[in-house]
Design a protein around this motif. Structure first.
Motif, PDB file in Angstrom:
ATOM      1  N   SER A 281       0.820  -1.206   0.000  1.00  0.00           N
ATOM      2  CA  SER A 281       0.000   0.000   0.000  1.00  0.00           C
ATOM      3  C   SER A 281       0.857   1.259   0.000  1.00  0.00           C
ATOM      4  O   SER A 281       0.522   2.249  -0.660  1.00  0.00           O
ATOM      5  CB  SER A 281      -0.934   0.000   1.212  1.00  0.00           C
ATOM      6  N   VAL A 282       1.973   1.248   0.723  1.00  0.00           N
ATOM      7  CA  VAL A 282       2.851   2.414   0.764  1.00  0.00           C
ATOM      8  C   VAL A 282       3.527   2.616  -0.588  1.00  0.00           C
ATOM      9  O   VAL A 282       3.635   3.744  -1.087  1.00  0.00           O
ATOM     10  CB  VAL A 282       3.884   2.276   1.894  1.00  0.00           C
ATOM     11  N   LEU A 283       3.996   1.519  -1.195  1.00  0.00           N
ATOM     12  CA  LEU A 283       4.607   1.638  -2.518  1.00  0.00           C
ATOM     13  C   LEU A 283       3.612   2.174  -3.537  1.00  0.00           C
ATOM     14  O   LEU A 283       3.952   3.019  -4.381  1.00  0.00           O
ATOM     15  CB  LEU A 283       5.127   0.269  -2.973  1.00  0.00           C
ATOM     16  N   GLU A 284       2.372   1.701  -3.479  1.00  0.00           N
ATOM     17  CA  GLU A 284       1.357   2.168  -4.420  1.00  0.00           C
ATOM     18  C   GLU A 284       1.049   3.643  -4.189  1.00  0.00           C
ATOM     19  O   GLU A 284       0.835   4.397  -5.151  1.00  0.00           O
ATOM     20  CB  GLU A 284       0.092   1.316  -4.280  1.00  0.00           C
ATOM     21  N   ALA A 285       1.029   4.057  -2.924  1.00  0.00           N
ATOM     22  CA  ALA A 285       0.784   5.463  -2.625  1.00  0.00           C
ATOM     23  C   ALA A 285       1.918   6.338  -3.139  1.00  0.00           C
ATOM     24  O   ALA A 285       1.693   7.427  -3.708  1.00  0.00           O
ATOM     25  CB  ALA A 285       0.611   5.653  -1.120  1.00  0.00           C
ATOM     26  N   PRO A 291       2.658  12.016  -0.527  1.00  0.00           N
ATOM     27  CA  PRO A 291       3.581  11.961   0.603  1.00  0.00           C
ATOM     28  C   PRO A 291       3.060  10.971   1.628  1.00  0.00           C
ATOM     29  O   PRO A 291       1.851  10.777   1.758  1.00  0.00           O
ATOM     30  CB  PRO A 291       3.540  13.403   1.143  1.00  0.00           C
ATOM     31  N   VAL A 292       3.957  10.345   2.363  1.00  0.00           N
ATOM     32  CA  VAL A 292       3.579   9.256   3.269  1.00  0.00           C
ATOM     33  C   VAL A 292       3.965   9.593   4.701  1.00  0.00           C
ATOM     34  O   VAL A 292       5.105   9.987   4.973  1.00  0.00           O
ATOM     35  CB  VAL A 292       4.267   7.935   2.845  1.00  0.00           C
ATOM     36  N   LEU A 293       3.015   9.411   5.612  1.00  0.00           N
ATOM     37  CA  LEU A 293       3.262   9.485   7.045  1.00  0.00           C
ATOM     38  C   LEU A 293       3.122   8.072   7.590  1.00  0.00           C
ATOM     39  O   LEU A 293       2.027   7.490   7.535  1.00  0.00           O
ATOM     40  CB  LEU A 293       2.261  10.423   7.731  1.00  0.00           C
ATOM     41  N   ALA A 294       4.209   7.494   8.071  1.00  0.00           N
ATOM     42  CA  ALA A 294       4.197   6.085   8.468  1.00  0.00           C
ATOM     43  C   ALA A 294       5.068   5.876   9.698  1.00  0.00           C
ATOM     44  O   ALA A 294       5.931   6.696  10.014  1.00  0.00           O
ATOM     45  CB  ALA A 294       4.693   5.207   7.317  1.00  0.00           C
ATOM     46  N   SER A 295       4.839   4.751  10.353  1.00  0.00           N
ATOM     47  CA  SER A 295       5.610   4.422  11.552  1.00  0.00           C
ATOM     48  C   SER A 295       7.018   3.959  11.183  1.00  0.00           C
ATOM     49  O   SER A 295       7.239   3.380  10.119  1.00  0.00           O
ATOM     50  CB  SER A 295       4.907   3.323  12.338  1.00  0.00           C
ATOM     51  N   ARG A 296       7.920   4.164  12.110  1.00  0.00           N
ATOM     52  CA  ARG A 296       9.298   3.713  11.940  1.00  0.00           C
ATOM     53  C   ARG A 296       9.397   2.254  12.429  1.00  0.00           C
ATOM     54  O   ARG A 296      10.013   1.957  13.449  1.00  0.00           O
ATOM     55  CB  ARG A 296      10.248   4.613  12.727  1.00  0.00           C
ATOM     56  N   LEU A 303      11.390   2.016   2.766  1.00  0.00           N
ATOM     57  CA  LEU A 303      10.556   2.607   1.726  1.00  0.00           C
ATOM     58  C   LEU A 303      10.524   4.130   1.807  1.00  0.00           C
ATOM     59  O   LEU A 303      10.741   4.821   0.819  1.00  0.00           O
ATOM     60  CB  LEU A 303       9.112   2.078   1.843  1.00  0.00           C
ATOM     61  N   VAL A 304      10.221   4.628   2.994  1.00  0.00           N
ATOM     62  CA  VAL A 304       9.995   6.060   3.176  1.00  0.00           C
ATOM     63  C   VAL A 304      11.298   6.744   3.583  1.00  0.00           C
ATOM     64  O   VAL A 304      11.861   6.432   4.634  1.00  0.00           O
ATOM     65  CB  VAL A 304       8.915   6.305   4.244  1.00  0.00           C
ATOM     66  N   GLY A 310       8.409  11.659   2.822  1.00  0.00           N
ATOM     67  CA  GLY A 310       7.393  11.624   3.861  1.00  0.00           C
ATOM     68  C   GLY A 310       8.026  11.778   5.220  1.00  0.00           C
ATOM     69  O   GLY A 310       9.150  12.273   5.351  1.00  0.00           O
ATOM     70  N   ARG A 311       7.323  11.329   6.225  1.00  0.00           N
ATOM     71  CA  ARG A 311       7.819  11.424   7.587  1.00  0.00           C
ATOM     72  C   ARG A 311       7.639  10.086   8.291  1.00  0.00           C
ATOM     73  O   ARG A 311       6.589   9.453   8.195  1.00  0.00           O
ATOM     74  CB  ARG A 311       7.050  12.508   8.342  1.00  0.00           C
ATOM     75  N   LEU A 312       8.706   9.631   8.973  1.00  0.00           N
ATOM     76  CA  LEU A 312       8.655   8.427   9.792  1.00  0.00           C
ATOM     77  C   LEU A 312       8.377   8.829  11.236  1.00  0.00           C
ATOM     78  O   LEU A 312       9.048   9.711  11.788  1.00  0.00           O
ATOM     79  CB  LEU A 312       9.970   7.654   9.696  1.00  0.00           C
ATOM     80  N   LEU A 313       7.396   8.183  11.838  1.00  0.00           N
ATOM     81  CA  LEU A 313       6.902   8.546  13.159  1.00  0.00           C
ATOM     82  C   LEU A 313       7.044   7.386  14.132  1.00  0.00           C
ATOM     83  O   LEU A 313       7.133   6.220  13.716  1.00  0.00           O
ATOM     84  CB  LEU A 313       5.429   8.958  13.072  1.00  0.00           C
ATOM     85  N   GLU A 314       7.040   7.690  15.407  1.00  0.00           N
ATOM     86  CA  GLU A 314       7.080   6.636  16.412  1.00  0.00           C
ATOM     87  C   GLU A 314       5.720   5.949  16.476  1.00  0.00           C
ATOM     88  O   GLU A 314       4.678   6.619  16.500  1.00  0.00           O
ATOM     89  CB  GLU A 314       7.445   7.211  17.782  1.00  0.00           C
TER      90      GLU A 314
END
Length: 374
Positions: A281-285, A291-296, A303-304, A310-314
């Motif tokens: 799903s992230v690759l398709e986005a 832009p992607v906001l996703a967990s680390r 990927l991110v 995008g931004r990697l989040l806790e």
């Protein structure tokens, strides 16, 4: 059913007979991966089929791709084992490609009765792992493909198997609709659409997203659109009601087959997972320019590119996610820059054809390894 192959002599020495083993055919990232890879292998003049143990809604997609998956269903595990072994022997695969350790019990038996090399893809497991494979099952595997470096670390000390990192890949097909048409179909106006495409099973961080939405100021235009279903959907809908979000902050769409159109309508992609392998799903986005906001966690840092795509989040940090949403809402230029960077990153590093070619090389390594110990 899978029919026995005909010995017409047409297949050359480079021809492979590949049998993919997947637990089910529900609509999910792993299952879509299996269907797409099997279809691509057929387009490259290989023989590729799917055997699964639970039917699901992905069967129609498989059939439209020219595949006719075999479903082995029985209440008794012993009956399933025998039925699966018979079908695998009849197919006579040169490669049995198991997807996740949950299928290794059947794959090991199939490799024995068919004389095939056994390749496993570890797609990464969620918070609640599935069945744990035994040591004897692991010893039957010639090659392991890990979808990310984090997944590969689990197999660093495994003896007797080749371990290769093969990241997932996507084709850049995109949506048949324009952005304007896609947004009109969803009834979107000035809202900033934050898309999440994921099963609602507790592992994908839907609760974190809901709590982040509740922290946004009243004037924010962010609207989360959740595509996907799962055992905890009702619980998440109840949480949204408790947080007073149902009036315009969140829409639950349920399971969808029009993900490219949803991405075309979106402004941001969100995946605050607690655990991940390498989500398609992230690759398709990213391929869609979001832009992607996703967990680390898991393979997401592979990927991110933090601060570039995008931004990697806790994981579990709703305050951090809310701040990231506000930052992107305030800067259309940043959304565009990260989205463009993400699309270029997918094109350079995560193409579907490159991934499929890597699997072809791994298959031949596994066959060579098996022939040396046979």
């Amino acid at each position: 059913m899978i029919e026995p192959p005909t010995d017409d002599g047409a297949a050359g020495p480079d021809h492979l007979r590949i049998l993919h083993l997947a637990s089910s055919l529900r609509i999910g990232g792993l299952e879509q991966f299996v269907v797409r890879l099997a279809a691509y292998q057929r387009s490259q003049a290989q023989t590729s089929e799917i055997l699964t143990f639970r039917d699901g809604s992905l069967r129609d997609a498989a059939r439209s791709a020219g595949l006719n998956p075999v479903v082995v269903q029985a209440r008794s595990r012993a009956v399933r084992v025998v039925a699966a072994a018979v079908k695998m022997r009849r197919f006579r695969p040169s490669i049995i490609h198991a997807h996740n350790p949950t299928t290794l019990h059947y794959a090991r038996i199939g490799a024995r009765v068919a004389g095939a090399a056994l390749v496993l893809t570890d797609h990464g497991q969620g918070v609640t792992p599935g069945r744990t494979a035994s040591e004897s099952e692991w010893r039957s595997v010639q090659a392991i493909a890990a979808v990310s470096s984090a997944v590969a670390e689990r197999h660093a000390g495994r003896r007797g198997s080749l371990v290769r990192v093969i990241p997932n890949g996507v084709a850049s097909s995109g949506s048949s609709l324009s952005r304007e048409a896609a947004r009109e179909r969803l009834g979107l106006g000035e809202e900033l659409a934050a898309i999440i495409v994921a099963r609602i099973d507790g592992a994908k961080g839907h609760d974190t997203l809901l709590r982040a939405l509740a922290l946004l100021p009243p004037e924010s235009r962010v609207l989360a659109i959740a595509a996907g279903d799962g055992a905890r959907r009702a619980e998440m809908e109840q949480l949204a009601a408790e947080l007073a979000l149902n009036g315009g902050r969140i829409r639950f769409l349920g399971a969808r087959t029009d993900v490219p159109e949803l991405l075309a309508a979106g402004d941001i992609f969100v995946l605050p997972s607690l655990s991940e392998g390498m989500p398609l799903s992230v690759l398709e986005a990213m391929a869609a320019g979001l832009p992607v906001l996703a967990s680390r966690v898991g393979g997401l840092p592979d990927l991110v590119a933090d601060g570039e795509t995008g931004r990697l989040l806790e994981p579990g940090d709703a305050t951090q996610l809310a701040a990231a949403l506000q930052s992107l809402e305030a800067s259309p230029a940043l959304r565009m820059q990260w989205g463009c960077n993400g699309r270029h990153r997918v094109e350079r590093q995560f193409s579907f054809s490159a991934m499929a070619d890597a699997y072809g090389r791994l298959y031949r390594e596994a066959l060579a390894m098996r022939s040396r110990v046979a």
